[in-house]
Motif scaffolding. Structure first.
Motif, mmCIF file in Angstrom:
data_model
loop_
_atom_site.group_PDB
_atom_site.id
_atom_site.type_symbol
_atom_site.label_atom_id
_atom_site.label_comp_id
_atom_site.label_asym_id
_atom_site.label_seq_id
_atom_site.Cartn_x
_atom_site.Cartn_y
_atom_site.Cartn_z
ATOM 1 N N TRP A 157 45.033 -12.070 -33.014
ATOM 2 C CA TRP A 157 44.769 -11.475 -31.706
ATOM 3 C C TRP A 157 44.168 -10.072 -31.815
ATOM 4 O O TRP A 157 43.729 -9.524 -30.803
ATOM 5 N N THR A 184 51.679 -4.597 -23.605
ATOM 6 C CA THR A 184 50.849 -5.253 -22.598
ATOM 7 C C THR A 184 49.485 -5.582 -23.183
ATOM 8 O O THR A 184 48.883 -4.757 -23.863
ATOM 9 N N PHE A 185 49.024 -6.802 -22.937
ATOM 10 C CA PHE A 185 47.717 -7.209 -23.448
ATOM 11 C C PHE A 185 47.146 -8.321 -22.578
ATOM 12 O O PHE A 185 47.850 -8.915 -21.752
ATOM 13 N N SER A 186 45.852 -8.596 -22.787
ATOM 14 C CA SER A 186 45.158 -9.633 -22.016
ATOM 15 C C SER A 186 45.139 -10.946 -22.784
ATOM 16 O O SER A 186 44.954 -10.965 -24.003
ATOM 17 N N GLY A 187 45.331 -12.044 -22.057
ATOM 18 C CA GLY A 187 45.247 -13.366 -22.655
ATOM 19 C C GLY A 187 44.374 -14.278 -21.829
ATOM 20 O O GLY A 187 44.548 -14.369 -20.598
ATOM 21 N N GLN A 188 43.427 -14.922 -22.480
ATOM 22 C CA GLN A 188 42.551 -15.848 -21.755
ATOM 23 C C GLN A 188 43.269 -17.178 -21.558
ATOM 24 O O GLN A 188 43.885 -17.718 -22.482
ATOM 25 N N VAL A 233 41.850 -14.902 -17.008
ATOM 26 C CA VAL A 233 42.543 -13.953 -17.879
ATOM 27 C C VAL A 233 43.819 -13.485 -17.187
ATOM 28 O O VAL A 233 43.824 -13.227 -15.983
ATOM 29 N N LEU A 234 44.906 -13.393 -17.957
ATOM 30 C CA LEU A 234 46.166 -12.868 -17.454
ATOM 31 C C LEU A 234 46.542 -11.614 -18.223
ATOM 32 O O LEU A 234 46.303 -11.518 -19.430
ATOM 33 N N GLN A 235 47.140 -10.662 -17.521
ATOM 34 C CA GLN A 235 47.737 -9.496 -18.164
ATOM 35 C C GLN A 235 49.207 -9.814 -18.409
ATOM 36 O O GLN A 235 49.955 -10.072 -17.471
ATOM 37 N N SER A 262 52.928 -9.313 -21.016
ATOM 38 C CA SER A 262 53.670 -8.374 -21.860
ATOM 39 C C SER A 262 54.865 -9.091 -22.476
ATOM 40 O O SER A 262 55.268 -10.169 -22.017
#
Length: 352
Positions: A256, A290-294, A338-340, A342
């Motif tokens: 990631w 916290t991070f972005s996930g497709q 995309v979702l934010q 954590s």
């Protein structure tokens, strides 16, 4: 009345090496995948199979000791064994099956014992029925009554619910748990179903490829499985390659390109990061990690929604993160690319 087991047995290319202790009045789960040696362990305890070496002790009495050449026959061990399909005698009535467990008693006392156990396990009306005429619950209780008729000091349960449909399984699980709560001796519950173990057992011993792990509480297994195999057996689906972070208290996910804060201290041998799908959540203000996930795909499960997330469209299989969402959060997923998200530092599992 503890049951102490320390045995080894080779069967072809398979090698069983297991050690654990089950205390009196408690149910210990033997948890593992098919073919890991769970049933073989029970059979060795019951005297159906003979270990190559080791010792089995129940209530201070040695049932098996290879060094001292002690190997009590099954009938002298007083160990009740509940098989997967109950193993009732098909041409015997319910009363006859129960009586078969106490043939050591005289005829009059045997009849009294059958009546006592029939009342205790709510089997009135099944005395003259054959097993095929009984419901699944009646068959299970008849098998338990036969075990109790032999006055066992320990009870072994070999996948007792695996052959049942979900509705019947839930009901009989409650009845079996109530029964074990009243049993004064140690009990072993063999299963590959984590939910079943979580609901019915206080402690658990993992078996993997014939090798046992130290006994722990079910809670300890969930919070700190320690190894990849234990995490997988405990239901953790997200298992990603991990490296030590450059800063203290951090880990890095190469797949990631992420650095995350981790509450658990790094230790030698760690190769994998475990993240339970319920530990991932929609990010809120002030969250760490916290991070972005497709969103790669969404699967509707029985009681929740599951979203497969990745750092990009061409995410490698070992980098996919599964996230569990409540059905009320369906609108968040509709049309989302995309979702934010954590995850709390204390919910990251470092695994060897």
């Amino acid at each position: 009345m503890a049951l102490k087991v320390r045995i080894q047995k080779r069967a072809g290319g398979f090698f069983l090496d297991t050690e654990f202790e089950a205390p009196s009045g408690a149910t210990l789960a033997l948890l593992g995948t098919s073919g890991c040696g769970k049933s073989m362990t029970l059979q060795c305890i019951a005297g159906i199979q003979r270990p190559d070496q080791g010792q089995i002790e129940l209530d201070g009495e040695v049932l098996f000791d290879s060094a001292r050449r002690v190997d009590l026959p099954p009938q002298r061990r007083r160990v009740g064994y509940l098989f997967q399909h109950y193993a009732l005698f098909p041409h015997m009535t319910g009363a006859g099956n129960i009586a078969a467990g106490c043939l050591h008693l005289g005829r009059r006392r045997r009849a009294e014992r059958v009546r006592e156990l029939t009342a205790l396990l709510r089997l009135e009306g099944t005395e003259d029925l054959l097993p095929r005429q009984m419901s699944g619950g009646q068959q299970q209780r008849t098998a338990l009554a036969r075990i109790l008729a032999s006055e066992p000091r320990a009870i072994l349960l070999d996948e007792p619910l695996s052959a049942l449909d979900s509705a019947l399984k839930w009901k009989l699980e409650q009845e079996l748990r109530d029964f074990l709560d009243r049993f004064p001796g140690p009990a072993l519950w063999v299963s590959h179903d984590l939910g079943e173990v979580h609901r019915s057992c206080e402690r658990v011993c993992l078996l993997e490829r014939g090798k046992s792990s130290p006994v722990s509480t079910v809670r300890e297994l969930m919070e700190n499985p320690g190894t990849v195999s234990a995490a997988r057996l405990s239901g953790c689906r997200n298992l990603l390659p991990v490296r030590r972070g450059t800063e203290a208290g951090t880990v890095r996910l190469p797949g990631w390109g992420l650095t995350l804060h981790c509450a658990a201290p790094w230790r030698e041998g760690v190769t994998t990061l475990g993240i339970r799908q319920s530990a991932l959540r929609l990010a809120g203000e002030g969250d760490v990690n916290t991070f972005s996930g497709q969103v790669l795909r969404v699967v509707e499960d029985v009681s929740c929604l599951l979203a497969a997330l990745g750092p990009g469209e061409d995410t490698a299989e070992d980098a996919v993160l599964w996230m569990e969402l409540d059905r009320s959060e369906r609108a968040v997923l509709e049309g989302a690319k995309v979702l934010q998200i954590s995850v709390k530092p204390e919910e990251l599992l470092l695994l060897a």
